[in-house]
Scaffold this motif. Sequence first.
Motif, PDB file in Angstrom:
ATOM      1  N   PHE A 129       9.920  -5.973 -12.498  1.00 22.75           N
ATOM      2  CA  PHE A 129      10.602  -4.943 -11.731  1.00 22.75           C
ATOM      3  C   PHE A 129       9.797  -3.640 -11.680  1.00 22.75           C
ATOM      4  N   ALA A 130       9.158  -3.256 -12.778  1.00 29.26           N
ATOM      5  CA  ALA A 130       8.356  -2.028 -12.783  1.00 29.26           C
ATOM      6  C   ALA A 130       7.182  -2.152 -11.813  1.00 29.26           C
ATOM      7  N   THR A 131       6.525  -3.287 -11.822  1.00 25.86           N
ATOM      8  CA  THR A 131       5.399  -3.499 -10.910  1.00 25.86           C
ATOM      9  C   THR A 131       5.874  -3.509  -9.462  1.00 25.86           C
ATOM     10  N   ALA A 132       6.984  -4.185  -9.194  1.00 24.17           N
ATOM     11  CA  ALA A 132       7.521  -4.263  -7.832  1.00 24.17           C
ATOM     12  C   ALA A 132       7.952  -2.882  -7.339  1.00 24.17           C
ATOM     13  N   ARG A 133       8.532  -2.082  -8.219  1.00 24.51           N
ATOM     14  CA  ARG A 133       8.967  -0.732  -7.839  1.00 24.51           C
ATOM     15  C   ARG A 133       7.761   0.113  -7.416  1.00 24.51           C
ATOM     16  N   ILE A 134       6.687   0.072  -8.182  1.00 23.07           N
ATOM     17  CA  ILE A 134       5.478   0.824  -7.830  1.00 23.07           C
ATOM     18  C   ILE A 134       4.904   0.319  -6.507  1.00 23.07           C
ATOM     19  N   ALA A 135       4.895  -0.991  -6.314  1.00 22.37           N
ATOM     20  CA  ALA A 135       4.392  -1.562  -5.047  1.00 22.37           C
ATOM     21  C   ALA A 135       5.216  -1.066  -3.862  1.00 22.37           C
ATOM     22  N   GLY A 136       6.532  -1.007  -4.019  1.00 26.45           N
ATOM     23  CA  GLY A 136       7.397  -0.527  -2.940  1.00 26.45           C
ATOM     24  C   GLY A 136       7.136   0.927  -2.600  1.00 26.45           C
ATOM     25  N   ILE A 137       6.940   1.755  -3.618  1.00 25.90           N
ATOM     26  CA  ILE A 137       6.641   3.170  -3.388  1.00 25.90           C
ATOM     27  C   ILE A 137       5.301   3.302  -2.666  1.00 25.90           C
ATOM     28  N   MET A 138       4.303   2.567  -3.123  1.00 25.62           N
ATOM     29  CA  MET A 138       2.988   2.611  -2.470  1.00 25.62           C
ATOM     30  C   MET A 138       3.072   2.133  -1.027  1.00 25.62           C
ATOM     31  N   ALA A 139       3.871   1.107  -0.780  1.00 28.05           N
ATOM     32  CA  ALA A 139       4.008   0.566   0.581  1.00 28.05           C
ATOM     33  C   ALA A 139       4.619   1.588   1.527  1.00 28.05           C
ATOM     34  N   ALA A 140       5.638   2.309   1.064  1.00 25.31           N
ATOM     35  CA  ALA A 140       6.244   3.341   1.913  1.00 25.31           C
ATOM     36  C   ALA A 140       5.196   4.359   2.333  1.00 25.31           C
ATOM     37  N   LYS A 141       4.335   4.737   1.405  1.00 22.08           N
ATOM     38  CA  LYS A 141       3.300   5.730   1.687  1.00 22.08           C
ATOM     39  C   LYS A 141       2.225   5.201   2.629  1.00 22.08           C
ATOM     40  N   LYS A 142       2.087   3.884   2.740  1.00 25.74           N
ATOM     41  CA  LYS A 142       1.046   3.266   3.570  1.00 25.74           C
ATOM     42  C   LYS A 142       1.590   2.642   4.854  1.00 25.74           C
ATOM     43  N   THR A 143       2.823   2.898   5.195  1.00 29.43           N
ATOM     44  CA  THR A 143       3.449   2.245   6.340  1.00 29.43           C
ATOM     45  C   THR A 143       2.652   2.414   7.625  1.00 29.43           C
TER      46      THR A 143
END
Length: 162
Positions: A55-69
């Motif tokens: 979950f911690a890894t997935a949460r960071i990936a989601g935050i990074m993805a929003a920034k790279k949309t």
Amino acid sequence: MNTLTHINTNGDAHMVDVGDKDITERTARAEAIIEMAPETLTLILSGQHHKGDVFATARIAGIMAAKKTSDLIPLCHPLMLTKVEVDIEAQPEQNQVRIITLCKLKGKTGVEMEALTAASVTALTIYDMCKAVQKDMIIKEVRLLEKQGGKSGHFVAGETAL
């Protein structure tokens, strides 16, 4: 029905000019669901997964993805997000995980795509980290839950337009 704003008068795709729009506070919430076997969810929740804290890894990936949309979705504007939140909720009674994202900014265009991208990539990261254990997980119900701000106003999933 509204006309498609990403198509010009010649029928060609183009990036919408938002230069004359007012700066307003805009928020969007999205969700994704990932179904899995009870054993897979138990492995994640017990902290015994061999790849670490899923979950911690997935949460960071989601935050990074929003920034790279804007790098991922053609014609999306690059945005200066002021907040990205990714909540991950295990729902053992349904053998699933619910992901809810929130994106926020003060700007000239909405953040729906950023919230949806964050939810999608969070789910994909959970899948990626768990695929060695289970390959038939199902990612479903990726959808916009709510958006506020801008000319189109407030949208809440499931509410009828007035």
